[in-house]
Write a protein that holds these residues in place. Structure first.
Motif: not given
Ligand code: AN7
Length: 354
Positions: A240-242, A287-289, A84-90, A187-193, A317-319, A60-63
């Motif tokens: 689940t990631a978002i 990719v993941e959903p 804390a994580s929905t998975g990829n950060t962890s 967009v999930g936790n909104a760090g990447n945008i 395509l984040t993950g 994933s992009f978290k790296d």
């Molecule tokens: C595949 O791993 O928040 O908007 O805790 O795993 O930067 O949060 C993951 C987020 C998009 C959203 N796609 O990015 C976590 C976590 C995938 C992700 C997002 C996540 P952000």
């Protein structure tokens, strides 16, 4: 030349010195794939590119952000990181901490993260703590605990995470020789945008690109606080990631949207899953959903006539799809087995019917 990860490649744009230890798994340099089959399927009026971030070391992009966050934690003498994580950060925090020989602790919402991600955090030796709550509850706890104990927070509230992740924009511009017209992103936790917008602005300030993209972000309909303008207490989505109801970088995401003249919209779970399958079938990209939200969003906007002819769109395509293979198998239905004979295979495939 050998690729040595985002810190070594983009050192000049990052808050590092010669003394910073570089903890890298050679992340970054991910493929930017032109998606002609997908573009045609969506009407043939767009130039769509896929930035396949699932090709990073932990999938994933978290790296991109974790290499910097863990390197700086080590430089500052930290012995442990926490998220804390929905998975990829962890998964990413666990891998980079293993490489750095420091401890990692991850709080995850019990039963709500994809199995591939959980297996990563466990095998890399993180202390995995499932909590009886959702991601937002976990993040609140991590913020409190890291403020009281000598443990470094490595969620995207850590500014080094954003700094590292902005290198995604640099790579896109380096490959294309310009910024795209639109940048589509889940967009999930909104760090990447937040990170991508920062990266584009820095490249423009350095005179490397002339124009900036419009940032178009997509949340899942059941977890779209920014679209609704209020916290979602019980976020719900297949992605689940978002599945996040109170994003940490909410304000920064709104700034990216407004400064760029873009938008943040929502996509329904069935639209996400349709895009997920479409990408795999038409482009050979799994990719993941959550990642498919950017494609679902582009499809939705295009149907409304949002884009101009030949607009160039980069979709992040984040993950990787292998993070959550159960989802794919659920959608397609696993085939029945047959006897291990030539006759049975030929009959099954109806090769004998001409
Ligand atoms: C595949 O791993 O928040 O908007 O805790 O795993 O930067 O949060 C993951 C987020 C998009 C959203 N796609 O990015 C976590 C976590 C995938 C992700 C997002 C996540 P952000």
């Amino acid at each position: 030349m050998e690729w040595k990860g985002v810190i070594n490649t983009y050192r000049k744009y990052l808050p590092v010195t010669d003394k910073t230890p570089v903890i890298t798994l050679h992340e970054g340099n991910t493929p930017l794939v032109k998606a002609d089959n997908l573009s045609e399927e969506l009407g043939g009026n767009l130039q769509i590119y896929l930035k396949y971030e699932g090709m990073n070391p932990t999938g994933s992009f978290k790296d991109r952000g974790m290499t910097l966050a863990v390197s700086k934690a080590l430089e500052e003498g930290s012995k442990a990181v926490m998220c804390a994580s929905t998975g990829n950060t962890s998964a990413s925090a666990a891998a980079y901490s293993a490489k750095a020989k420091i401890d990692s602790i991850v709080l995850i919402p019990k039963g709500a993260i994809a199995l591939g991600k959980l297996s990563q955090a466990l095998i890399h030796g993180a202390k995995v703590v499932p909590i009886q709550g959702n991601f937002d509850d976990a993040l609140k706890l991590v913020k409190t605990i890291t403020s009281k104990y000598p443990i470094t927070l490595v969620n995207s509230l850590n500014p080094y995470r954003i700094q590292g992740q902005k290198t995604g924009s640099f790579e896109i511009c380096d490959v294309m020789g310009k910024a795209p017209d639109y940048h589509a992103i889940p967009v999930g936790n909104a760090g990447n945008i937040t990170a991508y917008w920062r990266g584009y602005k820095e490249y423009k300030n350095h005179g490397i690109i002339d124009s900036l993209p419009k940032m178009i972000g997509f949340q899942a309909a059941g977890a779209c606080p920014i679209v609704k303008g209020c916290i979602v207490d019980k976020p719900d989505t297949v992605a689940t990631a978002i599945k996040i109801g109170n994003p940490a970088s909410w304000k920064q995401a709104e700034m990216a949207r407004d400064e760029s003249g873009g938008l943040i919209d929502s996509v329904k779970d069935d639209e996400i899953l349709e895009a997920y399958k479409m990408l795999a079938e038409l482009e050979g990209v799994f990719v993941e959903p959550a990642s498919a939200a950017s494609i679902a969003g582009v499809k939705k906007l295009n149907e409304k006539g949002y884009f101009k002819k030949d607009d160039c769109i980069v979709c992040i395509l984040t993950g990787h799809g292998l993070k959550d293979p159960d989802r794919a198998i659920e959608m397609i239905e696993e085939p029945e087995s047959i006897p291990a004979t030539e006759d049975a295979v030929v009959k099954h495939l109806r090769l004998d019917e001409g």
